[in-house]
Design an enzyme around this catalytic site. Structure first.
Site, PDB file in Angstrom:
ATOM      1  N   CYS A   1     -20.474 -31.170  28.044  1.00 41.72           N
ATOM      2  CA  CYS A   1     -20.091 -32.290  27.195  1.00 41.72           C
ATOM      3  C   CYS A   1     -18.615 -32.571  27.777  1.00 41.72           C
ATOM      4  O   CYS A   1     -18.242 -31.604  28.415  1.00 41.72           O
ATOM      5  CB  CYS A   1     -20.274 -32.172  25.773  1.00 41.72           C
TER       6      CYS A   1
ATOM      7  N   LYS B   1      -3.067 -23.067  23.956  1.00 46.02           N
ATOM      8  CA  LYS B   1      -3.555 -22.186  25.038  1.00 46.02           C
ATOM      9  C   LYS B   1      -2.467 -21.820  25.876  1.00 46.02           C
ATOM     10  O   LYS B   1      -1.571 -22.830  26.172  1.00 46.02           O
ATOM     11  CB  LYS B   1      -4.525 -22.453  25.594  1.00 46.02           C
TER      12      LYS B   1
ATOM     13  N   ARG C   1     -16.060 -14.124  18.958  1.00 40.53           N
ATOM     14  CA  ARG C   1     -15.297 -14.296  20.233  1.00 40.53           C
ATOM     15  C   ARG C   1     -14.030 -13.029  20.108  1.00 40.53           C
ATOM     16  O   ARG C   1     -13.435 -13.087  19.152  1.00 40.53           O
ATOM     17  CB  ARG C   1     -14.625 -15.335  20.410  1.00 40.53           C
TER      18      ARG C   1
ATOM     19  N   ARG D   1      -4.181 -19.079  21.228  1.00 37.42           N
ATOM     20  CA  ARG D   1      -5.494 -18.253  21.418  1.00 37.42           C
ATOM     21  C   ARG D   1      -5.381 -17.014  22.623  1.00 37.42           C
ATOM     22  O   ARG D   1      -4.200 -16.814  22.929  1.00 37.42           O
ATOM     23  CB  ARG D   1      -6.586 -19.319  22.213  1.00 37.42           C
TER      24      ARG D   1
ATOM     25  N   CYS E   1     -14.923 -27.184  28.842  1.00 39.43           N
ATOM     26  CA  CYS E   1     -14.877 -25.647  28.651  1.00 39.43           C
ATOM     27  C   CYS E   1     -14.998 -24.890  29.872  1.00 39.43           C
ATOM     28  O   CYS E   1     -14.618 -23.914  29.920  1.00 39.43           O
ATOM     29  CB  CYS E   1     -15.969 -25.048  27.811  1.00 39.43           C
TER      30      CYS E   1
ATOM     31  N   LYS F   1      -5.852 -26.447  18.489  1.00 37.81           N
ATOM     32  CA  LYS F   1      -5.728 -25.031  19.114  1.00 37.81           C
ATOM     33  C   LYS F   1      -4.605 -25.028  20.169  1.00 37.81           C
ATOM     34  O   LYS F   1      -3.892 -26.215  20.715  1.00 37.81           O
ATOM     35  CB  LYS F   1      -7.072 -24.927  19.902  1.00 37.81           C
TER      36      LYS F   1
ATOM     37  N   CYS G   1     -20.143 -23.820  31.581  1.00 34.92           N
ATOM     38  CA  CYS G   1     -19.947 -23.382  30.201  1.00 34.92           C
ATOM     39  C   CYS G   1     -21.303 -23.180  29.734  1.00 34.92           C
ATOM     40  O   CYS G   1     -22.140 -23.300  30.059  1.00 34.92           O
ATOM     41  CB  CYS G   1     -19.373 -24.629  29.255  1.00 34.92           C
TER      42      CYS G   1
ATOM     43  N   CYS H   1     -24.296 -23.881  21.702  1.00 33.88           N
ATOM     44  CA  CYS H   1     -23.111 -24.720  21.110  1.00 33.88           C
ATOM     45  C   CYS H   1     -23.591 -26.135  20.487  1.00 33.88           C
ATOM     46  O   CYS H   1     -24.473 -26.906  21.145  1.00 33.88           O
ATOM     47  CB  CYS H   1     -22.379 -25.114  22.644  1.00 33.88           C
TER      48      CYS H   1
HETATM   49 FE1  SRM Z   1     -14.433 -24.440  24.586  1.00 37.19          FE
HETATM   50  C1  SRM Z   1     -15.242 -26.155  21.812  1.00 37.19           C
HETATM   51  C2  SRM Z   1     -17.182 -22.524  24.337  1.00 37.19           C
HETATM   52  C3  SRM Z   1     -12.856 -22.710  26.977  1.00 37.19           C
HETATM   53  C4  SRM Z   1     -12.006 -27.113  25.611  1.00 37.19           C
HETATM   54  N1  SRM Z   1     -15.894 -24.385  23.282  1.00 37.19           N
HETATM   55  C5  SRM Z   1     -15.874 -25.097  22.106  1.00 37.19           C
HETATM   56  C6  SRM Z   1     -17.431 -24.371  21.324  1.00 37.19           C
HETATM   57  C7  SRM Z   1     -16.577 -23.588  20.294  1.00 37.19           C
HETATM   58  C8  SRM Z   1     -17.885 -25.542  20.454  1.00 37.19           C
HETATM   59  C9  SRM Z   1     -17.770 -25.952  19.041  1.00 37.19           C
HETATM   60  O1  SRM Z   1     -16.489 -26.221  18.717  1.00 37.19           O
HETATM   61  O2  SRM Z   1     -18.657 -25.880  18.259  1.00 37.19           O
HETATM   62  C10 SRM Z   1     -17.967 -23.760  22.279  1.00 37.19           C
HETATM   63  C11 SRM Z   1     -18.962 -22.761  22.085  1.00 37.19           C
HETATM   64  C12 SRM Z   1     -19.987 -22.532  22.712  1.00 37.19           C
HETATM   65  C13 SRM Z   1     -20.856 -21.594  22.573  1.00 37.19           C
HETATM   66  O3  SRM Z   1     -22.176 -21.404  21.810  1.00 37.19           O
HETATM   67  O4  SRM Z   1     -20.384 -20.268  22.851  1.00 37.19           O
HETATM   68  C14 SRM Z   1     -16.879 -23.557  23.255  1.00 37.19           C
HETATM   69  N2  SRM Z   1     -14.911 -22.819  25.489  1.00 37.19           N
HETATM   70  C15 SRM Z   1     -16.142 -22.300  25.020  1.00 37.19           C
HETATM   71  C16 SRM Z   1     -16.378 -21.022  26.310  1.00 37.19           C
HETATM   72  C17 SRM Z   1     -17.295 -19.911  25.736  1.00 37.19           C
HETATM   73  C18 SRM Z   1     -17.056 -21.552  27.512  1.00 37.19           C
HETATM   74  C19 SRM Z   1     -17.463 -20.565  28.726  1.00 37.19           C
HETATM   75  O5  SRM Z   1     -18.675 -21.110  28.975  1.00 37.19           O
HETATM   76  O6  SRM Z   1     -16.852 -19.461  28.823  1.00 37.19           O
HETATM   77  C20 SRM Z   1     -14.754 -20.878  26.518  1.00 37.19           C
HETATM   78  C21 SRM Z   1     -14.320 -19.874  25.504  1.00 37.19           C
HETATM   79  C22 SRM Z   1     -12.973 -19.591  26.155  1.00 37.19           C
HETATM   80  C23 SRM Z   1     -12.001 -18.461  25.213  1.00 37.19           C
HETATM   81  O7  SRM Z   1     -12.570 -17.288  25.382  1.00 37.19           O
HETATM   82  O8  SRM Z   1     -11.156 -18.759  24.399  1.00 37.19           O
HETATM   83  C24 SRM Z   1     -14.384 -22.027  26.223  1.00 37.19           C
HETATM   84  N3  SRM Z   1     -12.957 -24.859  25.804  1.00 37.19           N
HETATM   85  C25 SRM Z   1     -12.734 -23.773  26.791  1.00 37.19           C
HETATM   86  C26 SRM Z   1     -11.648 -24.293  27.854  1.00 37.19           C
HETATM   87  C27 SRM Z   1     -11.243 -23.805  29.233  1.00 37.19           C
HETATM   88  C28 SRM Z   1      -9.869 -22.902  28.925  1.00 37.19           C
HETATM   89  O9  SRM Z   1      -9.427 -22.844  28.037  1.00 37.19           O
HETATM   90  O10 SRM Z   1      -9.459 -22.431  30.144  1.00 37.19           O
HETATM   91  C29 SRM Z   1     -11.408 -25.733  27.439  1.00 37.19           C
HETATM   92  C30 SRM Z   1     -10.861 -26.806  28.257  1.00 37.19           C
HETATM   93  C31 SRM Z   1      -9.295 -26.292  27.846  1.00 37.19           C
HETATM   94  C32 SRM Z   1      -8.658 -27.408  26.610  1.00 37.19           C
HETATM   95  O11 SRM Z   1      -8.469 -26.437  25.583  1.00 37.19           O
HETATM   96  O12 SRM Z   1      -8.226 -28.435  26.872  1.00 37.19           O
HETATM   97  C33 SRM Z   1     -11.858 -25.636  26.108  1.00 37.19           C
HETATM   98  N4  SRM Z   1     -13.696 -26.301  23.761  1.00 37.19           N
HETATM   99  C34 SRM Z   1     -12.880 -27.292  24.335  1.00 37.19           C
HETATM  100  C35 SRM Z   1     -12.933 -28.034  23.402  1.00 37.19           C
HETATM  101  C36 SRM Z   1     -12.157 -29.404  23.653  1.00 37.19           C
HETATM  102  C37 SRM Z   1     -10.712 -29.265  23.072  1.00 37.19           C
HETATM  103  C38 SRM Z   1      -9.733 -30.712  23.222  1.00 37.19           C
HETATM  104  O13 SRM Z   1      -8.744 -30.604  23.113  1.00 37.19           O
HETATM  105  O14 SRM Z   1     -10.486 -31.731  22.991  1.00 37.19           O
HETATM  106  C39 SRM Z   1     -13.725 -27.939  22.269  1.00 37.19           C
HETATM  107  C40 SRM Z   1     -14.003 -28.793  20.900  1.00 37.19           C
HETATM  108  C41 SRM Z   1     -13.236 -28.824  19.800  1.00 37.19           C
HETATM  109  O15 SRM Z   1     -12.188 -27.976  20.087  1.00 37.19           O
HETATM  110  O16 SRM Z   1     -13.034 -29.674  19.268  1.00 37.19           O
HETATM  111  C42 SRM Z   1     -14.232 -26.815  22.631  1.00 37.19           C
HETATM  112 FE1  SF4 Z   2     -20.016 -26.729  24.352  1.00 38.93          FE
HETATM  113 FE2  SF4 Z   2     -19.123 -28.914  25.636  1.00 38.93          FE
HETATM  114 FE3  SF4 Z   2     -17.825 -26.481  25.600  1.00 38.93          FE
HETATM  115 FE4  SF4 Z   2     -19.827 -26.929  27.034  1.00 38.93          FE
HETATM  116  S1  SF4 Z   2     -18.105 -28.049  27.292  1.00 38.93           S
HETATM  117  S2  SF4 Z   2     -19.428 -25.189  25.810  1.00 38.93           S
HETATM  118  S3  SF4 Z   2     -21.286 -28.188  25.972  1.00 38.93           S
HETATM  119  S4  SF4 Z   2     -18.129 -27.816  23.719  1.00 38.93           S
END
Ligand code: SRM
Ligand code: SF4
Length: 560
Positions: A469, A204, A70, A139, A473, A202, A424, A430
């Site tokens: 899930c 943001k 990324r 981030r 995201c 993390k 997402c 993922c």
């Molecule tokens: Fe996310 C984890 C993809 C935006 C909340 N996210 C992941 C992971 C890295 C899975 C992992 O930990 O093994 C995913 C990788 C999937 C893949 O195969 O690419 C993933 N997140 C994404 C992306 C690529 C989704 C998309 O379809 O665009 C986004 C990348 C953003 C970036 O460029 O940095 C993405 N993730 C978000 C957002 C939206 C936002 O930030 O505006 C959220 C919700 C906001 C937040 O952070 O609360 C988000 N991602 C999570 C979480 C839950 C965090 C939490 O506080 O509980 C996880 C799981 C974790 O961190 O343990 C996670």
């Molecule tokens: Fe993966 Fe869940 Fe984030 Fe979708 S919402 S990219 S399934 S961690």
């Protein structure tokens, strides 16, 4: 007791761990679990292809390991030269094109171990970086996606870049590992802001410029709402803290939360403000249970007033009272928009942000051709779309022709719900996905469109968000309709967010399959079509019609 990962960070020598040795090991396509966690700080994750996981297990082969990378791209802005470099990386090393994320940057999937270093080095050579794209640090700083509409937009974007640079980790490990930088020998290394264990989780930051909440500012740990004076001057920022989406099924101690507005700062106070919010979270955040480590839980545990008091005491000044603001909507505005200085900006919709060449459209070839002739820049949005920015009027026709020829003008034909849909990544990459999301969206949309058409609602803009899930995201808790994966083919249906990103939705049906989802939505669309008031949005209607209960209002004291 601190969690295991706190010890891993502490002993990692500022994010080095055993990453170099793991990458050099030819016996496996993977690296160790602890090193994978450290690797996140460098902008990469180890994944495996889940489509073939069982088959490989049967064949007694190790999983089909590959890395996701990324980039960190504050405000989502890039030059055409950078676009071409990123496109080349996709061609040289990645398996599935370029993927625009919900935080306006790029991901590349399917990079095998030996290509990881050349990939990150190529991103660096393109004058970008992957450091802190993931991990327990600040981030990618997101910013209103059309930052050249007025000069205040330009200034807000400049602040996004400054915040991103100011809050970047200072470790030399990144240069050592990926760029053949000299190893530090005998020199004392320091992380002045983060310290040796970085943040508990993390962090943001996002900047929004009313009336457009295209970044979902209340979903950020630190949301900044630009206050622009009538003369176009940037007066400063309202400060909102404690937003976050992630939750776990069946665990009420985890929950999505919208940020609270706690005051206003002048532009010159912004860096100190951000640094100090992070420092309080660094010191007060939960380092025992990662599930409870985000800022939102720190604030709820200590109380908003106590957090604010600590923040002001460390800052040495009080925040001013928040200024009035009003958001009209989130999501993107498609098509051409005229900015200041006679420049035009064209927003195109990219379904789920996935840029590939296929029969329907040739995004990669089209954007390659565009990058060769376009004199302005290119921007990514938090809704996984892109903007061809800074175009002079005389060049618009040629761009329109190119965009149509490559099938990139889908937004013109899309139904209103399709225009407002985000999904997402989920399967197959993922590791946390419980159900399909990106791959399900194109199957679900025609079925929803058929229902909406039947009820005369095909032009009704409705925010649709799919996540595989509950981590959220796609920011699904801000969808008027949201599907959150439970198991293959089964989702929680949540309804009733507003159209401005200021109200969370509510659980309406738990763990249902597609037939049940469509049945419920059919009935609700029928009521909406018959009973809605002029201009009323679907989420608002569901509350007015008492289909849903009135939720706790988020702390937006001043916006009407
Ligand atoms: Fe996310 C984890 C993809 C935006 C909340 N996210 C992941 C992971 C890295 C899975 C992992 O930990 O093994 C995913 C990788 C999937 C893949 O195969 O690419 C993933 N997140 C994404 C992306 C690529 C989704 C998309 O379809 O665009 C986004 C990348 C953003 C970036 O460029 O940095 C993405 N993730 C978000 C957002 C939206 C936002 O930030 O505006 C959220 C919700 C906001 C937040 O952070 O609360 C988000 N991602 C999570 C979480 C839950 C965090 C939490 O506080 O509980 C996880 C799981 C974790 O961190 O343990 C996670
Ligand atoms: Fe993966 Fe869940 Fe984030 Fe979708 S919402 S990219 S399934 S961690």
């Amino acid at each position: 007791m601190p969690s295991h990962f706190e010890t891993v960070k502490q002993e990692s020598r500022f994010l080095r761990g055993g990453i170099a040795e793991g990458l050099a090991d030819p016996v496996t396509g993977a690296i160790s679990e602890d090193d994978n966690k450290l690797l996140k700080f460098h902008g990469s994750y180890l994944q495996d292809d889940r489509d073939i996981r069982d088959e490989r297990r049967r064949q007694k082969l190790e999983p089909a390991y590959a890395f996701m990378v990324r980039a960190r791209l504050p405000g989502g802005v890039m030059t055409t030269a950078q676009w071409l470099a990123f496109d080349k990386i996709a061609g040289d090393y990645a398996s599935s094109g370029l993927r625009i994320t919900t935080r306006q940057t790029f991901q590349w999937h399917g990079i095998i171990k030996r290509d990881l270093k050349p990939t990150i080095a190529a991103i660096d050579a393109a004058m970008a970086s992957t450091i802190a794209a993931c991990g327990d640090v600040n981030r990618n700083v997101v910013c209103n996606a059309n930052p050249v509409e007025s000069q205040a937009h330009e200034h807000a974007y400049a602040w996004a870049v400054r915040l991103s640079e100011h809050l970047e980790p200072k470790t030399r490990a990144y240069h050592e590992l990926w760029l053949d930088g000299e190893k530090l020998v005998g020199e004392e290394e320091v992380e002045p802001l983060y310290g040796p264990t970085y943040l508990p989780r993390k962090f943001k930051i996002g900047l929004a410029i009313p009336p457009l909440n295209d970044i979902d500012v209340f979903a950020q740990d630190l949301g900044l709402i630009a206050i622009v004076e009538e003369d176009g001057r940037l007066a400063g920022f309202n400060v909102a803290i404690g937003g976050g989406m992630g939750a776990s099924h069946g665990d009420p101690s985890t929950y999505p939360r919208l940020a609270d507005v706690i005051g206003f700062v002048l532009p010159e106070q912004l860096l100190a403000l951000a640094e100090t919010v992070i420092a309080v979270q660094r010191d007060w955040g939960d380092r025992e249970e990662r599930k409870h480590a985000r800022l939102k839980y720190t604030i709820d545990r200590h109380g908003l007033a106590a957090f604010k008091a600590e923040l002001e005491q460390r800052l040495g000044f009080a925040l001013q009272a928040e200024r009035a603001f009003r958001f009209d909507h989130n999501g993107d505005r498609y098509g051409w928009i005229e900015g200041h200085a006679g420049r035009w900006h064209l927003t195109l919709q990219v379904e789920s942000g996935r840029l590939l060449d296929n029969e329907a459209h040739t995004w990669l070839s089209g954007m390659r051709e565009l990058a060769a002739i376009h004199k302005g820049d290119i921007r990514l949005t938090c809704n996984q779309n892109l903007i061809i920015a800074n175009v002079v009027a005389a060049d618009r026709a040629a761009i329109d022709e190119l965009v149509a020829r490559h099938g990139m003008d889908g937004y013109r034909k899309h139904s209103a719900i399709r225009q407002h849909a985000i999904a997402c990544v989920a399967l197959p990459t993922c590791g946390l996905a419980m159900a399909e999301s990106e791959r399900y969206l194109p199957l679900l949309l025609p079925k929803l469109e058929a229902l909406l058409d039947r009820h005369g609602l095909i032009d009704a803009p409705i925010l649709l968000r799919l996540s595989g899930c509950p981590n959220g995201c796609s920011r699904p808790y801000l969808g008027e309709i949201a599907l959150i994966g439970r198991a293959p083919g089964r989702y929680d249906l949540r309804l009733g967010a507003d159209f401005r990103g200021q109200r969370l939705n509510q659980l309406y049906r738990e763990n249902v399959d597609e037939a049940a989802l469509l049945d419920v939505l059919d009935q609700l669309f029928a009521r909406f079509a018959g009973e809605r008031a002029a201009g009323e949005h679907f989420g608002d209607f569901l509350l007015r019609a008492a289909v849903l209960s009135q939720p706790r209002l988020i702390p937006l004291k001043v916006s009407a």
